[in-house]
Design an enzyme around this catalytic site. Sequence first.
Site, PDB file in Angstrom:
ATOM      1  N   ASP A 121       0.813  -1.205   0.000  1.00  0.00           N
ATOM      2  CA  ASP A 121       0.000   0.000   0.000  1.00  0.00           C
ATOM      3  C   ASP A 121       0.846   1.254   0.000  1.00  0.00           C
ATOM      4  O   ASP A 121       1.945   1.261   0.486  1.00  0.00           O
ATOM      5  CB  ASP A 121      -0.891   0.073   1.236  1.00  0.00           C
ATOM      6  CG  ASP A 121      -2.000  -0.931   1.206  1.00  0.00           C
ATOM      7  OD1 ASP A 121      -2.692  -1.039   2.197  1.00  0.00           O
ATOM      8  OD2 ASP A 121      -2.141  -1.607   0.186  1.00  0.00           O
ATOM      9  N   HIS A 213      -1.030   4.105  10.420  1.00  0.00           N
ATOM     10  CA  HIS A 213      -1.860   3.699   9.291  1.00  0.00           C
ATOM     11  C   HIS A 213      -1.738   2.208   8.986  1.00  0.00           C
ATOM     12  O   HIS A 213      -2.714   1.568   8.584  1.00  0.00           O
ATOM     13  CB  HIS A 213      -1.505   4.531   8.063  1.00  0.00           C
ATOM     14  CG  HIS A 213      -1.905   5.963   8.200  1.00  0.00           C
ATOM     15  ND1 HIS A 213      -1.142   6.994   7.726  1.00  0.00           N
ATOM     16  CD2 HIS A 213      -2.969   6.538   8.790  1.00  0.00           C
ATOM     17  CE1 HIS A 213      -1.729   8.147   7.995  1.00  0.00           C
ATOM     18  NE2 HIS A 213      -2.841   7.887   8.644  1.00  0.00           N
ATOM     19  N   SER A 540      -7.128   3.524  -0.642  1.00  0.00           N
ATOM     20  CA  SER A 540      -6.339   2.434  -0.071  1.00  0.00           C
ATOM     21  C   SER A 540      -7.040   1.818   1.124  1.00  0.00           C
ATOM     22  O   SER A 540      -6.669   0.733   1.563  1.00  0.00           O
ATOM     23  CB  SER A 540      -4.936   2.907   0.303  1.00  0.00           C
ATOM     24  OG  SER A 540      -4.983   4.019   1.155  1.00  0.00           O
TER      25      SER A 540
END
Length: 755
Positions: A121, A213, A540
Amino acid sequence: MASLLLCFLLLATASLYSAGETKKYIVYLGDQPHPSFDAVGHHHRLLSEILEGCYTLSMNAFAARLTDEEAGRVAQLDGVVSVFPSRPRRLHTTRAWDFVGFPVSAPRNLTESNVIVAILDSGELHQYQLCFADLQLICVSYEFDGYGIRRIDPTSESFDDKGYGPPPAKWRGRCAFSGKLRCNNKVIGARWFRLDRKVPANDVLGPEDHKGHGTHVASTAAGIAVPGAGVFGMAVGTARGGVPSARIASYKICYADDICNDEDILAAFDAAIADGVDVINLSWERIPEIVHRYTRRGAYHAMRRRVLTVSSAGNQGPMHRTVVNYSPWMLTVGASSIDRQFGTDLVLGNGKRVTGVSVNTFESSGKFRPLVLGFEAANTGMSFLGQMCGPGSLNPEMVKGAIVLCKITGGAGVADSVVKEAGGEGLVVQMTMPVDRAEAFKIPSTTISKDDGVIVDDYIKNSGGKPVARIEKSLTFTPNGTFVASFSSRGPNPLYSEILKPDLVAPGMNILAAYPTYLPFTNDPTDPRRSRFQLMSGTSMATPHVTAAAAYVKSFHPKWSPATIRSALMTTAGAIVSPNSTRNKDLEYAYGAGLINPSRAVDPGLVYDADEGSYLRFLCTKHPNTTAVSILTGTRSFDCRPFARAEGYDGLNYPSFHYVVPESTRPSKAFFRRIVKNVGDGPAVYKASVESPKGVDIVVKPERLQFAQPGQKMVFVLEVSVAPVLGRPPYILSGSLTWNDGVHSVRSPVAIHYT
């Protein structure tokens, strides 16, 4: 099948042997020809013809520091497919599972323990990453990020390994955590890639999560069910991943200096394939075609090994032709809303309320504060920057203790930091772009639309010179209908115009998932707030939902090809329904086939399959650049002649249809040839039905498909006839084809684009 070897060789000492300035290049030699092939030795011998020495680090390729002249000489050597410079890249950004019809009670297959999911990602606006799988599915998370470090916090309760046995025997990865962090039987692997070993001062050569994240996305995909989740009393409930029994492994590729190198990206692809993964999640936003040539190469080699790459569409919406990761062998995902939004009221001194969007965790004291305009509170000569609350633009004497109204085209950026540093007590961001994504700020804040900004401006003008306001704590509400997020990148496909992109959408707005408690809520060191969970948005965040769905389908059908799984997800996707038509005015260029439905995808009825030969015929017929095909396939000089010319307008057995009308003032026609396979339990008869937009005639031949047994394939042709258009033609028209046998409804979008 020969294993894919991506061997990277860093010439750290190249400058000692050459007088010119050296740069990093990737030398690509295609596939490893045989398992016994000594790729590293071969790379040494190649370089010895150019340089006197080197050392190795780890597809058949290597990275080296070369001068331009040396790169040119390497390119001429026998066996070298291509030589290209390595450049840094930028990265991309729970209720959602129930929203897409995938409840906790969804049937599970114990063979999920044999599925491995890899997640790569990255992002631009809000590029986050994640990973997931189920019932001991190995979930591999490769983390890219445009804002800093995106890894994983294995200590989060979402990754508790209670009840887990040892990692599956097929797992070939390893754990590289340092210090006190350790892998467990849930987070079974953690690695990092940084071949030049250069990291910023606030980062480390390790997979630790310093931004939060990575933890968020991993738990979205494979986190166990955690009751009592929420954010400071908001969105309270049970948080869970799509496949909560999965194993997770994290691969770090991008760092706090906002750099993700090409050689690290390709190394991650190679590692994922070598580790035996079944699905790769790629949340990566890049400049179309410049970076796409690297990601599509990795995804192509994954496809060769029957590994599906699920990729984010990007966060550059709502502008057209901004979709990324658009190769036909990738599944491209946009972001949709869910049935929960966060509203934050701005209460004006006259009693009027303007409801904005944000995640405002601060309790309101009920006290009104002065309301000032950014450009009026700007330092001398900085009115324009002050209007946007840019760095250093605000006068502390005018801002202290006040709520500041900043007018910005796009995201809030650093406005909250600027207002806070100037002594402000609150922030109102008026945006020109659509307001739909809830952000967390360092001070009480809300984001309002341009129309609501008019209400605030009118109040200020009529307040007698003393406007006041207060900002309330956020509340959740149910939005009116489902829509595609404004930031989600739109089509049409910028390179392969025949292929509709994005393929589908999944929840990507305001997704609740795990967050490290050792990090500030807003990543501001001065922010005292801590939370076990966080809300994030981005394509994402949508991508891992689809990757989890693909892993779920794979667990029931382990022999299905990547294209078959993609077909199952696309043809069972649900319609995007919103009473506000302007929100979804981009139609299929925003949502592709529609919103994922993992439960239906397990039994799609019919599927559209494709293999490597299909893609090569497509490229050789529709995009006959033999140099590009050679680079993609890893051959010195690719010969298209053995591949029969692909039939039909698009030349590929794709689950959607996209016709680019060449001339709007003249009638035109296109034919699409498709092959569908019966994957139902027995014989079936399917009948076709079409929805044709005004001015378009869609005909299917034959209209009836009779399958005598499972596994049988049949051919049909879809004909699209477009009438002339007087005046300005619409940008896109929307139609559809549906095959129905009374049990299954197999729907494909038919999009018509006027150039």
